[in-house]
Design an enzyme around this catalytic site. Structure first.
Site, PDB file in Angstrom:
ATOM      1  N   HIS A  17      51.921  56.491 -17.210  1.00 11.92           N
ATOM      2  CA  HIS A  17      51.475  57.983 -18.162  1.00 11.92           C
ATOM      3  C   HIS A  17      53.600  57.612 -18.634  1.00 11.92           C
ATOM      4  O   HIS A  17      53.529  58.353 -19.886  1.00 11.92           O
ATOM      5  CB  HIS A  17      51.238  59.486 -17.579  1.00 11.92           C
ATOM      6  CG  HIS A  17      52.284  59.726 -16.176  1.00 11.92           C
ATOM      7  ND1 HIS A  17      52.694  59.797 -15.254  1.00 11.92           N
ATOM      8  CD2 HIS A  17      53.741  61.006 -17.460  1.00 11.92           C
ATOM      9  CE1 HIS A  17      53.870  61.070 -14.602  1.00 11.92           C
ATOM     10  NE2 HIS A  17      54.298  61.441 -16.373  1.00 11.92           N
TER      11      HIS A  17
ATOM     12  N   GLY B 297      60.104  65.568 -15.184  1.00  7.56           N
ATOM     13  CA  GLY B 297      60.988  64.063 -14.656  1.00  7.56           C
ATOM     14  C   GLY B 297      61.065  63.998 -13.154  1.00  7.56           C
ATOM     15  O   GLY B 297      61.782  62.825 -13.445  1.00  7.56           O
ATOM     16  N   ASP B 298      60.459  64.077 -12.592  1.00 15.21           N
ATOM     17  CA  ASP B 298      60.269  62.976 -11.255  1.00 15.21           C
ATOM     18  C   ASP B 298      59.193  61.884 -11.678  1.00 15.21           C
ATOM     19  O   ASP B 298      59.196  61.309 -11.368  1.00 15.21           O
ATOM     20  CB  ASP B 298      60.115  64.185 -10.250  1.00 15.21           C
ATOM     21  CG  ASP B 298      60.669  64.341 -10.011  1.00 15.21           C
ATOM     22  OD1 ASP B 298      62.510  64.299 -10.165  1.00 15.21           O
ATOM     23  OD2 ASP B 298      61.195  66.559  -9.136  1.00 15.21           O
TER      24      ASP B 298
END
Length: 261
Positions: free
Chosen positions: A77, A214-215
Site C-alpha cells: 500500500h 508513517g510507520d
C-alpha cells in the site's frame, strides 16, 4: 492505524525544517492518527537495514527493510500507484531532518499481484535499487519459519511515524517491543478483516505501544529476522486493537524471487 482505511502510510509531500514535524495525513484517512507509539529513540547505526521511503523531494511517507544490497521490502500500500521516478530509498539517516546517509533511486517496483488493499492481504512489495546500499542487510523469515509467530513471542517494530494521538511524526527513528497476539484474539478484534494466512497481530491487550501513521512498510522483527511488515489497524495503540502486520513467511518465496532477479 487510523480511520477506515487503516493503512499506516503518511502523505508523502512533507518537508522537514530544523524543528518541523511530518504531517500525519494519509490518503483517504477519515480520523486523526497517532507514530511508533510508546517507543524509544534509536539509530540507524543500531538498525542499519531500516530504510526511509520518500518521494522525490525527500518527504518520508513509509519505511522499509534492506534485505539485499539492492532490495528493500516494504508494504504494497506504500507503493501502489507510484512510479520509480517518484520514489527514493534513504539509508543510514537516523533523523528525517538530516542530510547524511545514502539516497537511492528505485529502478523497479514489485508488489504482490494479488494485492487489492491492506485489509484483503498481500500487503508486501519489493523495491529494486539502481545502486547497492552500503549497509548491513536483514535476514527475512523463510516459508517454514512459522514458529516466530507463536503467541507471546517478542517483536520489535521501528519507524518514524507519529508518536501520539493528533501528534506529528518523530524526527528520530524509534523502536518499540510488542508481543505477538494469537490468531483467535486478533480475529476477536477485527473479525473477518483479519486473514490469518496473510497477517499477524502484535500488541498489548491494554494498548499503549504500537506502530502508527508513517510507520507503514517498516519491519516487525521476531527472533532476529524480518517476520512482518507494518500494514494496518484500527486507531493506534488502543486497547483491544493490536497492530496488524503482513505475515511475511506466507510471501517469503515471492520475495526471494524478487531478491534473486
Amino acid at each position: 492505524m487510523f480511520g477506515l482505511t487503516r493503512a499506516r502510510r503518511t502523505a508523502a509531500a512533507v518537508a522537514f525544517g530544523a524543528a518541523a514535524a511530518a504531517l500525519p495525513t494519509a490518503p483517504s484517512a477519515v480520523a486523526a492518527p497517532r507514530p511508533v507509539v510508546g517507543g524509544t529513540p534509536t539509530t540507524t547505526a543500531e538498525y542499519p537495514f531500516v530504510m526511509q521511503i520518500t518521494d522525490a523531494t525527500g518527504g518520508q511517507f513509509c519505511g522499509g527493510t534492506l534485505v539485499a544490497p539492492t532490495k528493500v521490502v516494504t508494504a504494497a500500500h506504500c507503493v501502489v500507484g507510484e512510479t520509480t521516478g517518484n520514489v527514493r530509498v534513504v539509508g543510514g539517516r537516523t533523523h528525517l531532518s538530516g542530510t547524511d546517509g545514502t539516497v537511492g533511486e528505485v529502478s523497479r517496483i514489485w508488489f504482490d499481484p494479488g494485492y487489492t488493499d491492506a485489509v484483503n492481504g498481500g500487503d508486501v512489495a519489493v523495491l529494486t535499487l539502481a545502486k547497492p546500499m552500503p549497509y548491513a542487510t536483514a535476514a527475512y523469515v523463510s516459508p517454514t519459519g512459522t514458529g516466530v509467530y507463536a503467541p507471546g513471542m517478542t517483536g520489535r517494530v521501528l519507524g518514524w511515524g507519529t508518536t501520539g494521538k493528533n501528534g506529528g511524526s518523530s524526527d528520530q527513528l524509534r523502536m518499540a517491543m510488542v508481543p505477538v497476539v494469537s490468531d483467535p484474539e486478533c480475529r476477536d478484534s477485527y473479525g473477518s478483516d483479519f486473514v490469518a494466512s496473510d497477517m499477524v497481530c502484535a500488541g498489548y491487550p491494554s494498548g499503549g505501544v504500537d506502530t502508527c501513521q508513517g510507520d507503514s512498510g517498516g519491519p516487525l522483527l521476531i527472533g532476529g529476522v524480518l517476520a512482518g511488515i507494518t500494514s494496518w489497524g484500527n486507531g493506534c495503540a488502543e486497547a483491544g486493537q493490536p497492530g496488524v502486520y503482513t505475515r511475511l513467511a506466507s510471501f517469503s518465496s515471492l520475495v526471494t524471487e524478487q531478491v534473486l532477479t
